[in-house]
Design a protein around this motif. Structure first.
Motif, PDB file in Angstrom:
ATOM      1  N   ARG A 169      42.554  54.509  32.426  1.00  0.00           N
ATOM      2  CA  ARG A 169      42.159  54.947  33.774  1.00  0.00           C
ATOM      3  C   ARG A 169      41.334  56.226  33.706  1.00  0.00           C
ATOM      4  O   ARG A 169      40.383  56.411  34.478  1.00  0.00           O
ATOM      5  CB  ARG A 169      43.407  55.184  34.629  1.00  0.00           C
ATOM      6  CG  ARG A 169      44.230  53.942  34.928  1.00  0.00           C
ATOM      7  CD  ARG A 169      45.320  54.269  35.939  1.00  0.00           C
ATOM      8  NE  ARG A 169      46.290  53.203  36.085  1.00  0.00           N
ATOM      9  CZ  ARG A 169      47.494  53.189  35.512  1.00  0.00           C
ATOM     10  NH1 ARG A 169      47.872  54.218  34.758  1.00  0.00           N
ATOM     11  NH2 ARG A 169      48.310  52.183  35.704  1.00  0.00           N
TER      12      ARG A 169
ATOM     13  N   LEU B 188      37.397  54.398  38.693  1.00  0.00           N
ATOM     14  CA  LEU B 188      37.712  53.226  39.511  1.00  0.00           C
ATOM     15  C   LEU B 188      36.514  52.827  40.362  1.00  0.00           C
ATOM     16  O   LEU B 188      36.270  51.634  40.585  1.00  0.00           O
ATOM     17  CB  LEU B 188      38.927  53.523  40.391  1.00  0.00           C
ATOM     18  CG  LEU B 188      39.408  52.396  41.304  1.00  0.00           C
ATOM     19  CD1 LEU B 188      39.735  51.139  40.513  1.00  0.00           C
ATOM     20  CD2 LEU B 188      40.617  52.854  42.116  1.00  0.00           C
TER      21      LEU B 188
ATOM     22  N   ILE C   9      34.204  50.439  38.539  1.00  0.00           N
ATOM     23  CA  ILE C   9      34.719  49.073  38.422  1.00  0.00           C
ATOM     24  C   ILE C   9      34.595  48.345  39.753  1.00  0.00           C
ATOM     25  O   ILE C   9      34.099  47.225  39.840  1.00  0.00           O
ATOM     26  CB  ILE C   9      36.185  49.098  37.950  1.00  0.00           C
ATOM     27  CG1 ILE C   9      36.253  49.671  36.531  1.00  0.00           C
ATOM     28  CG2 ILE C   9      36.804  47.709  38.004  1.00  0.00           C
ATOM     29  CD1 ILE C   9      37.640  49.971  36.052  1.00  0.00           C
TER      30      ILE C   9
ATOM     31  N   ASN D 179      42.850  57.509  41.387  1.00  0.00           N
ATOM     32  CA  ASN D 179      42.708  56.199  40.747  1.00  0.00           C
ATOM     33  C   ASN D 179      43.413  55.101  41.558  1.00  0.00           C
ATOM     34  O   ASN D 179      44.121  54.254  41.011  1.00  0.00           O
ATOM     35  CB  ASN D 179      43.269  56.222  39.316  1.00  0.00           C
ATOM     36  CG  ASN D 179      42.353  56.927  38.354  1.00  0.00           C
ATOM     37  OD1 ASN D 179      41.133  56.796  38.443  1.00  0.00           O
ATOM     38  ND2 ASN D 179      42.922  57.705  37.440  1.00  0.00           N
TER      39      ASN D 179
ATOM     40  N   HIS E 232      42.944  50.163  38.703  1.00  0.00           N
ATOM     41  CA  HIS E 232      41.930  49.463  37.920  1.00  0.00           C
ATOM     42  C   HIS E 232      42.370  48.035  37.568  1.00  0.00           C
ATOM     43  O   HIS E 232      41.608  47.069  37.739  1.00  0.00           O
ATOM     44  CB  HIS E 232      41.670  50.200  36.601  1.00  0.00           C
ATOM     45  CG  HIS E 232      41.179  51.605  36.746  1.00  0.00           C
ATOM     46  ND1 HIS E 232      41.881  52.574  37.426  1.00  0.00           N
ATOM     47  CD2 HIS E 232      40.047  52.211  36.280  1.00  0.00           C
ATOM     48  CE1 HIS E 232      41.215  53.707  37.367  1.00  0.00           C
ATOM     49  NE2 HIS E 232      40.100  53.517  36.687  1.00  0.00           N
TER      50      HIS E 232
ATOM     51  N   LEU F  91      39.490  46.124  30.022  1.00  0.00           N
ATOM     52  CA  LEU F  91      39.175  47.518  30.339  1.00  0.00           C
ATOM     53  C   LEU F  91      39.324  48.410  29.121  1.00  0.00           C
ATOM     54  O   LEU F  91      38.597  49.408  28.979  1.00  0.00           O
ATOM     55  CB  LEU F  91      40.061  48.006  31.486  1.00  0.00           C
ATOM     56  CG  LEU F  91      39.803  47.332  32.837  1.00  0.00           C
ATOM     57  CD1 LEU F  91      40.734  47.883  33.900  1.00  0.00           C
ATOM     58  CD2 LEU F  91      38.348  47.521  33.264  1.00  0.00           C
TER      59      LEU F  91
END
Length: 659
Positions: free
Chosen positions: A12, A17, A20, A60, A73, A92
């Protein structure tokens, strides 16, 4: 595999975030403040016009203030791409450059074994493809061409051919140094129990590789090319790689298109799925010859909130749908359901595409029935309702089915809607029984005969009271949400009061109020009123028809219902009607206070009069403002082009109205 929190935190920390999420949404420039890590967009999980989806890079976390979706995420990837949690972590981690820890030795051995089996299945897929292109694959190629599959489709889906030989694949894999026991474990060979030599499972069949979510070949489906061959379709057995009750054919290709389209189509056969994909319907998957499992249901909801299941319209297709219902009901949850499309009898999706094209298929899908309607038809179509015991039996079957729903909010919606639907059914059946129109006492009825209208006495706010009665039956969710207010109403017409008391009693004690007894207890005036509010009386030519009752009388009193206005507008109108009736109650209360003051006026009664007067003035202003706002919205709804007004949530889809 379990992942340490420190590993997840490191991923993270290395990936924002917003980066993404930003691949899926367009940030709103007015509300977004990148410098503060504050991002806003229209939600990717539901349709909206104003941005209510918020991403906080500092924490996040993302959250939609419209539909309630939230997460981090990893949750974003699992919800938008249908990945499992380990797959999301792995993807990720690769993007962030974070090394994943080695799995424990036992897990490593299992994964190595699975990888070895997948490699063997890949070898078999290549062998089948080579045979498909070779001279002895002529029959398979001819069959594929007759089915209308283009060369690009044959290549994309890796069509193959299993020679009609006892050990052609076995001999080929042996040249690749694959041990016989591995071929058996991969489901490619059958090892007889009597000690005889093993032999190829697939022989003389058109072969379709079955791929997992990573696109790896893990199993096969074989279609016999012998007109008398049985079984017609043969799938690989359960293996460490392949679990029929979990997998969906074409899932790895359909996942992304389904998310983009917000819809998914489910068919029974993989050749049907391939035909639809070739025609451009790429959000299609197929079951693998088994009844729906809970795992497949949950997996399909990763693709779309209401997948459309396409079955043949024959008895076998209907039976398959009915079996699916029993698997779906326990896992129903707020905002998620299924629709069922029954194709014309004798046609499968491939036939329909061939004869009517994509437009014809889409027309059929657009007419799909809700899960609620399919359940209703399944039970009522075979019901005998000529005795109280048989009516009670039907009600119990519904109660038993609803009891399997684990989500309490969805269960409540089904209880509510089915009770009202049953009350309408039992009322119609009883009325037709009295007029001699019932067919054998079953669940199918003649066209309702005209009945007398309920009395229309000259009482204050008669029309508003009848609208409240009618909307409470047509939209029982309104009645349920505002039960305390509705049950406290005072109607000027005693018939309306008795009717309102009856439906409020039904809603307040859903589980213990038998519908059959309630309907049987209606006297003739109440029966006439029920006839009007559910549209079983005199039907006008222009009244909008619906599958389970026209509600024509209600539409005549509230003509805007004929335009199918958004449900939130109808509920706002319903609440306004409640306000009007409560306002009348306040006026009567003030009149009583003033009459009492003529004979005896003290400080307490004066203060009560003042309070009621002030409350009355405030409520009148609110009612006037509400009426003006509703009139303005109604004007826009009437002016909207056909099809432009958002459709209301269907009263026949309880699971889509909760949350």
């Amino acid at each position: 595999m379990r992942f340490d929190n420190r590993l997840l935190d490191e991923i993270r920390a290395r990936l924002s975030l917003s980066d993404i999420v930003g691949r899926r949404v367009t940030w709103d420039r007015r509300k977004t403040q990148p410098g503060k890590g504050d991002y806003w967009a229209c939600c990717p999980f539901h349709q909206e016009k104003s941005p209510s989806f918020h991403v906080d890079d500092r924490r996040n976390r993302y959250k939609c203030f419209g539909c309630g979706a939230s997460g981090d995420h990893f949750r974003f990837l699992t919800d938008t791409e249908g990945l499992s949690f380990p797959e999301a972590v792995e993807r990720l981690a690769n993007q962030a450059g974070v090394a994943l820890p080695a799995p424990d030795p036992q897990a490593a051995r299992r994964e190595k074994k699975r990888a070895g089996l997948a490699e063997v299945c890949e070898m078999a897929a290549r062998f089948f493809q080579m045979e498909f292109s070779a001279p002895r694959g002529e029959q398979a190629r001819s069959y594929a061409l007759r089915r209308g599959f283009a060369p690009a489709t044959l290549a994309e889906f890796r069509f193959g051919y299993a020679p009609d030989s006892r050990d052609a694949l076995k001999r080929y894999l042996a040249t690749q140094d694959v041990p016989e026991e591995v071929m058996v474990e991969a489901g490619l060979l059958i090892k007889p129990d009597n000690g005889r030599p093993s032999y190829d499972r697939f022989r003389g069949r058109l072969m379709i590789p079955i791929q997992d979510e990573r696109g790896r070949v893990v199993a096969f489906g074989g279609r016999t090319l012998d007109p008398d061959g049985q079984p017609k379709y043969l799938n690989s057995p359960e293996t460490p790689l392949f679990h029929k009750g979990v997998m969906l054919f074409n899932a790895h290709r359909a996942r992304e298109p389904a998310f983009q389209a917000g819809r998914a189509v489910v068919v029974e056969g993989y050749l049907d799925a391939i035909a639809l994909a070739q025609a451009g319907i790429t959000h299609v998957v197929a079951t693998l010859g088994t009844a729906f499992t809970e795992e497949q249901v949950l997996r399909l909801w990763k693709f779309a909130a209401e997948p459309v299941v396409c079955f043949d319209g024959d008895s076998a297709g209907i039976s398959a749908a009915h079996r699916a219902i029993d698997r779906i009901f326990p896992v129903l949850k707020s905002g998620y359901s299924f629709q069922f499309c029954f194709l014309p009898d004798g046609m499968d999706p491939d036939d329909l595409i061939q004869k009517q094209g994509v437009a014809g298929f889409e027309t059929q899908v657009a007419q799909a029935q809700s899960l609620f309607d399919v359940v209703w038809d399944r039970e009522v179509s075979v019901a005998q309702l000529d005795t109280p015991e048989r009516k009670a039996a039907l009600e119990k079957r519904f109660d038993d089915l609803i009891e399997t729903i684990r989500d309490p909010r969805v269960k409540r919606r089904y209880q509510l809607d089915l009770k009202f639907r049953l009350s309408n059914l039992f009322f119609e059946q009883a009325r037709q029984g009295r007029s001699g129109g019932t067919k054998g006492g079953g669940g199918r009825f003649d066209k309702p005969a005209a009945t007398g209208r309920a009395p229309s006495p000259d009482t204050p706010l008669y029309g508003t009271e009848r609208l409240v009665c009618g909307l409470g039956v047509k939209y029982p969710q309104f009645l349920d949400r505002h039960l305390e207010r509705v049950s406290a109403l005072e109607f000027s017409e005693p018939l309306h009061q008795r009717f309102n008391d009856a439906i409020c009693a039904l809603v307040s004690d859903l589980e213990h109020t038998p519908v059959s007894g309630l309907v049987a207890g209606l006297d003739e005036p109440l029966r006439q009123l029920m006839s009007e509010v559910v549209g079983l009386g005199q039907v006008s030519d222009d009244a909008p028809a619906s599958r389970h009752g026209a509600f024509s009388a209600l539409a005549q009193r509230f003509p805007l219902l004929k335009t199918h206005p958004p449900e939130d507008f109808v509920e706002a109108a319903y609440l306004h009607f409640l306000d009007v009736l409560e306002l009348k109650k306040l006026e009567r209360e003030l009149e009583r206070e003033m009459e009492a003051a003529e004979t005896e006026l003290d400080e307490a009664s004066w203060q009560r009069m003042q309070a009621v007067t002030q409350d009355l003035s405030r409520r009148r202003e609110e009612c006037a403002r509400e009426e003006a706002e509703l009139a303005e919205r109604a004007k826009k709804i009437r002016a909207a082009p056909v099809g432009a007004a958002p459709a209301p949530a269907s009263p026949q889809s309880p699971e889509m109205r909760t949350g």
